[in-house]
Write an enzyme that holds these catalytic residues in place. Structure first.
Site, short mmCIF file in Angstrom:
data_model
loop_
_atom_site.label_atom_id
_atom_site.label_comp_id
_atom_site.label_asym_id
_atom_site.label_seq_id
_atom_site.Cartn_x
_atom_site.Cartn_y
_atom_site.Cartn_z
CG HIS A 185 -20.45 27.82 -95.51
ND1 HIS A 185 -20.09 26.97 -94.49
CD2 HIS A 185 -21.47 28.56 -95.04
CE1 HIS A 185 -20.87 27.19 -93.45
NE2 HIS A 185 -21.71 28.16 -93.77
CB CYS A 483 -17.34 9.92 -94.84
SG CYS A 483 -15.55 10.16 -94.83
C1 LIG Z 1 -14.97 14.00 -95.31
C2 LIG Z 1 -13.87 14.66 -95.57
O1 LIG Z 1 -13.15 15.28 -94.59
P1 LIG Z 1 -13.31 16.83 -94.22
O2 LIG Z 1 -13.78 16.86 -92.81
O3 LIG Z 1 -11.92 17.37 -94.38
O4 LIG Z 1 -14.29 17.43 -95.18
C3 LIG Z 1 -13.35 14.76 -96.94
O5 LIG Z 1 -12.25 15.26 -97.14
O6 LIG Z 1 -14.09 14.33 -97.85
#
Ligand SMILES: C=C(OP(=O)(O)O)C(=O)O
Length: 555
Positions: A185, A483
């Site tokens: 976080h 992403c």
């Molecule tokens: C973008 C992703 O999804 P999450 O919302 O689980 O972080 C990821 O796993 O990189």
């Protein structure tokens, strides 16, 4: 000799300044005497809790958006009548004020923690109020970020979620924590705010308040008592970076104009302000879980339609990729997930929930298709946790049935990355979720800061999987974006461009640095850099290869 500490590079950039330590949570003394006047203890405990709530209310009044909603929830939890009843019961059992507060909160914290996932994370918010109330009862400083004048480097074990919302980039030059990994976080918030950060830095425990340090969030180093020359160099680098960021605007592209779209990750209705929307080319990941969390049943189609529409409104003419519900593991949703899975990260989550609860998935697709018809954004939809081409095909068919033109899937399971060509044969695009892909590739829980090194996005096996997906997409003539948090690392941006990644999706504040980093090299140079980085045997060496490449090519 100047001492250099090492940790996980969490948020790029360099900063130097004096250390301010997070005030640690209060520790209840081992011994206590049963109070002579229980009524006075009850009054003291109530006063301490009221003071903690008043302080939260004051802080909540000065923030907005997600920060405010987190604090409002905390205030609501602190005002729960069962807490006051618990304090009274404990005082009646002969416990002094601070201990009574600890007892009363204990049951609630344990109940939340036993649920786990997103709900379990709310325990940290409750612990924060408990600690503030206990500190008030013991006459100690409140835990968290101290209220000091001037700029500083914030150092502590880890920053509580309730405190991260109060981080002020105008005051906090850098962050160094003993715990945490690149997807913790603290790391995510630091990147979102553009504050250089090193996390999981064990040596940070020895740093003292007032001591000068130089933080390099890109390399993961903290120089203790740096020389004046070193500080001047860090400040010059930081100024040069700010100037460079200010010089670039518009769509993402390499130095010779090869496009790499800069998109936003949005996780709430208010998550994409007009200003943010203006600086990006669209939304690469619209996380829809916010609508489903903290409730006992799914939102109606109309409620979803309105919420999605709020975000679509700001992106007329631009792509918005809406991800269907990613319930499970770190995002536990009671009416979608089962409580008794022994290993929820490997359980029925993401698209797997949609297969078992088709009513949830079809209602969501219906809401998305209605919202898409209401607005002018170019709406696309993608499924999380796809593992096989058959799942990808089934999801595509379902989206087509709902009249949604473009269907994609997230690549976050190694099986899907390895067989990316077969997956791409079924859908229009893919988007790589590097947070989960790291977790599953390295068998390292993404929530466990202790394993941060394995979750480093520069790890060669992760990059090899990204390369495989990008190559398959190129071959198929389809788009492959990223992403996950890796997309917001400016150091990796030219590497991803060189691998053939077509878009990078990130939080708003990460966009300027990624945009500027893409302009460092031509596409051909990016391809050479990607090959060199890919051949490095580990993450630190991969970073060194990139630094040496920059030095020799003037990037
Ligand atoms: C973008 C992703 O999804 P999450 O919302 O689980 O972080 C990821 O796993 O990189």
């Amino acid at each position: 000799m100047v001492e250099e500490l090492r940790g996980n590079p969490a948020s790029p950039g360099a900063a130097a300044g004096p250390v301010v330590r997070l005030t640690p949570p209060p520790v209840l003394p081992e011994h206590w005497d049963a109070p002579a006047e229980p009524e006075a203890e009850l009054a003291a405990a109530t006063e301490a809790l009221d003071a903690a709530v008043a302080d939260l209310e004051k802080r909540a009044a000065s923030v907005s958006g997600e920060a405010k909603s987190i604090m409002d929830t905390q205030i609501m939890m602190a005002k729960d009548a069962s807490l006051t009843a618990g304090i009274r019961a404990s005082v009646d059992n002969g416990r002094p004020a601070a201990w009574a507060i600890s007892d009363a909160f204990g049951k609630h914290v344990a109940a939340l923690e036993s649920i786990g996932g997103y709900v379990g994370e709310r325990a940290a918010d409750l612990i924060d109020i408990r600690d503030r109330a206990i500190a008030a009862a013991l006459g100690l400083e409140p835990p968290g970020i101290p209220d000091v004048d001037g700029v500083f480097v914030l150092v502590g074990q880890d920053i509580a979620p309730a405190d991260t919302v109060l981080l002020d980039p105008a005051k906090v030059l850098g962050i160094v924590t003993e715990k945490g990994g690149p997807t913790s976080h603290t790391a995510i918030v630091a990147r979102a705010l553009g504050i250089p950060a090193v996390v999981g830095c064990a040596g940070a425990a020895g740093l003292e308040a007032g001591q000068r340090v130089a933080v390099d969030g890109g390399r993961g180093t903290v120089v203790v008592d740096p020389t004046d020359d070193h500080v001047r160099q860090v400040r010059a680098e930081s100024d040069a970076l700010k100037e460079k960021l200010a010089r670039h605007s518009g769509p993402g592209a390499t130095a010779d104009g090869h496009p790499v779209k800069l998109l936003l990750n949005v996780g709430s209705v208010g998550g994409a302000s007009a200003e943010a929307a203006a600086d990006a080319e669209g939304v690469g990941l619209f996380r829809t879980e916010f609508l489903f969390l903290d409730r006992t049943e799914a939102p109606s189609v109309e409620e979803q339609r309105a919420a999605y529409g709020e975000v679509l409104r700001g992106f007329a003419g631009r792509p918005v990729v809406i991800r269907t519900l990613d319930a499970g593991a770190d995002k536990y949703i009671p009416f979608a997930n089962t409580e008794d899975e022994p290993n929820p990260a490997l359980g029925v989550r993401g698209y797997r929930v949609g297969v078992r609860h088709p009513e949830l998935l079809t209602a969501q697709l219906r809401a998305i298709s209605l919202a898409a018809a209401d607005h002018d954004a170019d709406v696309r939809v993608m499924a999380p946790m796809i593992a096989t081409p058959a799942e990808a095909a089934a999801f595509r068919d379902l989206t087509r049935e709902h009249g949604i033109g473009r269907a994609g899937v997230m690549i976050e399971v190694p099986a899907a990355a390895i067989r990316a060509a077969d997956i791409l044969a079924e859908v229009d695009f893919v988007s790589i979720g590097t947070n989960d892909l790291s977790q599953y590739t390295y068998a390292a829980d993404r929530m466990l800061g202790e394993l941060g090194e394995l979750l480093d996005p520069w790890q060669p096996a992760l990059l090899a999987l990204v390369a495989n997906v990008a190559a398959a997409a190129k071959e198929a003539g389809k788009a492959a974006g990223i992403c996950g948090e890796a997309a917001s690392d400016p150091g990796l941006a030219p590497v991803f461009a060189g691998l053939g990644i077509t878009s990078l999706s990130m939080s708003v504040s990460a966009v300027p640095a990624v945009r500027a980093a893409l302009t460092d090299y031509t596409l051909e140079q990016c391809e050479v850099l990607a090959r060199e980085v890919l051949s490095a045997p580990d993450a630190p060496k991969a970073r060194r290869v990139a630094a040496e490449f920059a030095a020799k090519s003037g990037g």
